[in-house]
Enzyme design. Structure first.
Site: not given
Ligand code: XBP
Ligand code: MG
Length: 251
Positions: A9, A11
């Site tokens: 993953d 973020d």
């Molecule tokens: C990450 C997200 C993303 C980011 C924002 O979740 O939910 O939406 O917060 O990115 P994970 P975008 O770590 O579970 O993948 O604005 O590009 O969607």
């Molecule tokens: Mg995440």
């Protein structure tokens, strides 16, 4: 079956991008569009319940801004707002403000040296991933990954398993050949529902979530001189995550 691929993953896992990255960029986009939609640190924690930036904006409007009268082109507004947000987010990454989390670079390097496949499996926008890898890991880091699975390529974002299924299909691998690294309950539900064993490295926003089903929960990937804190599971006497420990967790 031996470990063939690590599915990361992004973020919250590779880097702490949410509070000082995505959140700021959303607010900059709202301001540019003349909207009084400030997302403070606490509110953003609640909004993270919904994955995907466009989905998160809609969720906010539906649940927190009943006073807001949607224009007839609201769908288009969300798309334009989100484009602007992506551009602000990339500026933040390019400024070097978001470092990789402890152990991420070391583990990626070790996995490459040992010939494992590396993939990114995320709900965020693809260009956010490539910019983060280039700016915070290495200018060539995009090429280190066999696959970047990101964004709107599947209809249902995490916690649905679709993005994991899509990634394994592209890699030509079954779930038993992979291990996932996630930081959130939504991410964990997604990976587990696709049959991939998962280790959780908690982040500030996710530390109190439910991680039942994870093979282990740790504070971070750790470094030889900066051990992780084991929060659930068995670390087999180790105090940083390396390929050997991932193999044990996957077994
Ligand atoms: C990450 C997200 C993303 C980011 C924002 O979740 O939910 O939406 O917060 O990115 P994970 P975008 O770590 O579970 O993948 O604005 O590009 O969607
Ligand atoms: Mg995440």
């Amino acid at each position: 079956m031996s470990l063939t691929a690590i599915l990361f993953d992004v973020d919250g896992t590779l880097a702490d991008t949410e509070r000082d990255g995505h959140r700021i960029a959303f607010n900059q986009a709202f301001e540019k569009f003349g909207l009084d939609w400030g997302w403070d640190v606490a509110l953003y924690g609640k909004l993270l319940e919904v994955t995907g930036g466009k989905e998160r904006i809609r969720h906010y409007v539906e649940n927190y801004r009943q006073d807001y009268v949607k224009p007839s082109d609201f769908d288009d507004l969300v798309i334009q707002l989100h484009k602007e947000k992506t551009s602000f987010y990339k500026e933040i990454l390019e400024s070097g403000a978001i470092p990789m989390r402890p152990g991420a670079r070391r583990l990626i390097q070790e996995a490459m040296d040992k010939g494992l496949k590396l993939a990114v499996v995320t709900t965020t926008t693809p260009e956010n991933v490539t910019t983060l890898l280039q700016c915070s890991l290495d200018k060539d880091a995009v090429s280190w990954f066999d696959l970047i699975a990101a964004g709107d390529i599947v209809p249902q974002k995490k916690p649905a398993p679709d993005i994991y299924f899509w990634a394994m299909d592209k890699l030509g691998l079954v779930s038993e050949a992979c291990i996932a690294v996630e930081d959130s309950e939504n991410g964990l539900r997604s990976s587990l529902a696709s049959g991939v064993k998962t280790v959780v490295t908690v982040s500030d926003y996710t530390q109190n979530q439910d991680f039942s089903g994870a093979v282990a929960v740790v504070s971070d990937l750790g470094e030889p001189d900066a051990p992780f804190r084991l929060m659930a599971g068995d670390a087999f006497g180790k105090d940083f995550v390396d390929v050997e420990l991932l193999e044990k967790w996957k077994a």
